[in-house]
Design an enzyme around this catalytic site. Structure first.
Site, PDB file in Angstrom:
ATOM      1  N   SER A 124       1.921   2.952  10.051  1.00 36.36           N
ATOM      2  CA  SER A 124       3.148   3.707  10.317  1.00 36.36           C
ATOM      3  C   SER A 124       3.784   4.166   9.017  1.00 36.36           C
ATOM      4  O   SER A 124       4.210   5.314   8.896  1.00 36.36           O
ATOM      5  CB  SER A 124       4.133   2.850  11.108  1.00 36.36           C
ATOM      6  OG  SER A 124       3.661   2.607  12.412  1.00 36.36           O
ATOM      7  N   GLU A 125       3.887   3.267   8.049  1.00 40.16           N
ATOM      8  CA  GLU A 125       4.403   3.650   6.742  1.00 40.16           C
ATOM      9  C   GLU A 125       3.734   2.885   5.623  1.00 40.16           C
ATOM     10  O   GLU A 125       3.318   1.730   5.797  1.00 40.16           O
ATOM     11  CB  GLU A 125       5.920   3.405   6.627  1.00 40.16           C
ATOM     12  CG  GLU A 125       6.785   4.616   6.906  1.00 40.16           C
ATOM     13  CD  GLU A 125       7.111   4.722   8.374  1.00 40.16           C
ATOM     14  OE1 GLU A 125       7.523   5.808   8.804  1.00 40.16           O
ATOM     15  OE2 GLU A 125       6.952   3.727   9.092  1.00 40.16           O
ATOM     16  N   THR A 126       3.670   3.559   4.484  1.00 36.19           N
ATOM     17  CA  THR A 126       3.377   2.920   3.205  1.00 36.19           C
ATOM     18  C   THR A 126       4.636   3.045   2.358  1.00 36.19           C
ATOM     19  O   THR A 126       5.171   4.139   2.185  1.00 36.19           O
ATOM     20  CB  THR A 126       2.196   3.597   2.502  1.00 36.19           C
ATOM     21  OG1 THR A 126       1.006   3.423   3.299  1.00 36.19           O
ATOM     22  CG2 THR A 126       1.962   2.987   1.124  1.00 36.19           C
TER      23      THR A 126
END
Length: 263
Positions: free
Chosen positions: A45-47
């Site tokens: 979903s996110e880094t």
């Protein structure tokens, strides 16, 4: 060049639940194209990318596999968990981000990590886009909007769990995403988060949107301390406390991977 990377499951006490985020801390900002490429390769979903400032605070940025994100709660929790793990003697961190400002992150004695975010209570929009109504299989009883997303409010938890999205319609709402929510049975409220324009089909647990959900449900339920559940396949639990201008969101995190990537 080698970069250390950690992957952490946020808003859960159980590995393979919650929402996974990658965390990369570097001495200076990597090129934006490289940060986006790494986020695509990670396919989470996110880094989160962090750079330490001279005053020991951290600047933080978040990238989904599609684009840079203005505000991400679960990757903030994951980042704080990595820093606290590396520095067990500290109990407080300061993060800063362009769209959110300063965020004070606190390690609590009970294992929770508390994040201090702006209150982003939603409001009634001037118009309800037809793409929103066409994009949800169940018609909401109320629609609201804040800086991040449209809020589709339902009367029953079962509606939140059963509603499906039309990605083609919801993509037309960009830059806004869509959160569906209702009062809960076991929890004060439940939600799910659709974001085909900015990240993917459905986000497993979305800390940032609770800066709008918690103030809304605090007013509806007449309480300032709430326990929330995001009813995705992975699921996640968020403890929320609402004040006039801030929302304190707390959760636990489980470390999954530590290693290096080659650039």
């Amino acid at each position: 060049m080698k970069l250390r990377i950690n992957i952490v499951d946020a808003f859960t006490e159980e590995r393979f639940k919650g929402n996974s985020a990658a965390v990369i801390i570097s001495e200076k900002w990597l090129p934006e194209a490289l940060m986006q490429s790494i986020a695509i390769e990670n396919n989470l979903s996110e880094t989160a990318y962090l750079v330490k400032a001279d005053d020991d605070s951290y600047a933080i940025r978040w990238f989904s596999p599609i684009t840079e994100i203005d505000f991400c709660g679960h990757a903030t929790l994951a980042s704080a968990s990595v820093i606290f793990s590396d520095n067990p003697e500290i109990t407080e961190i300061i993060f800063s981000a362009k769209a959110v400002g300063k965020m004070i992150i606190t390690k609590k004695d009970d294992g929770y990590i508390q994040m201090n975010f702006p209150n982003r209570k939603p409001h009634v929009p001037e118009n309800i886009p037809v793409e929103l109504l066409n994009g949800l299989s169940i018609k909401p009883s109320e629609v609201l909007l804040n800086e991040q997303a449209y809020f589709a409010v339902y009367e029953h938890e079962s509606d939140v769990r059963n509603v499906t999205q039309s990605k083609e319609d919801l993509q037309q709402l960009a830059p806004y995403d869509v959160v569906v929510t209702a009062p809960g049975k076991e929890y004060d409220f439940v939600s799910r988060y659709f974001w085909p324009a900015n990240g993917g089909d459905e986000d497993p647990v979305t800390g940032s949107i609770h800066t709008g959900l918690a103030p809304y449900w605090a007013e509806q339920l007449g309480k300032k301390q709430l326990l929330a559940y995001q009813a995705s396949k992975r699921g996640g639990v968020l403890s929320c406390r609402v004040t006039e201008d801030r929302v304190y969101i707390s959760g636990k995190a489980v470390h999954y991977l530590e290693g290096f990537i080659n650039i």
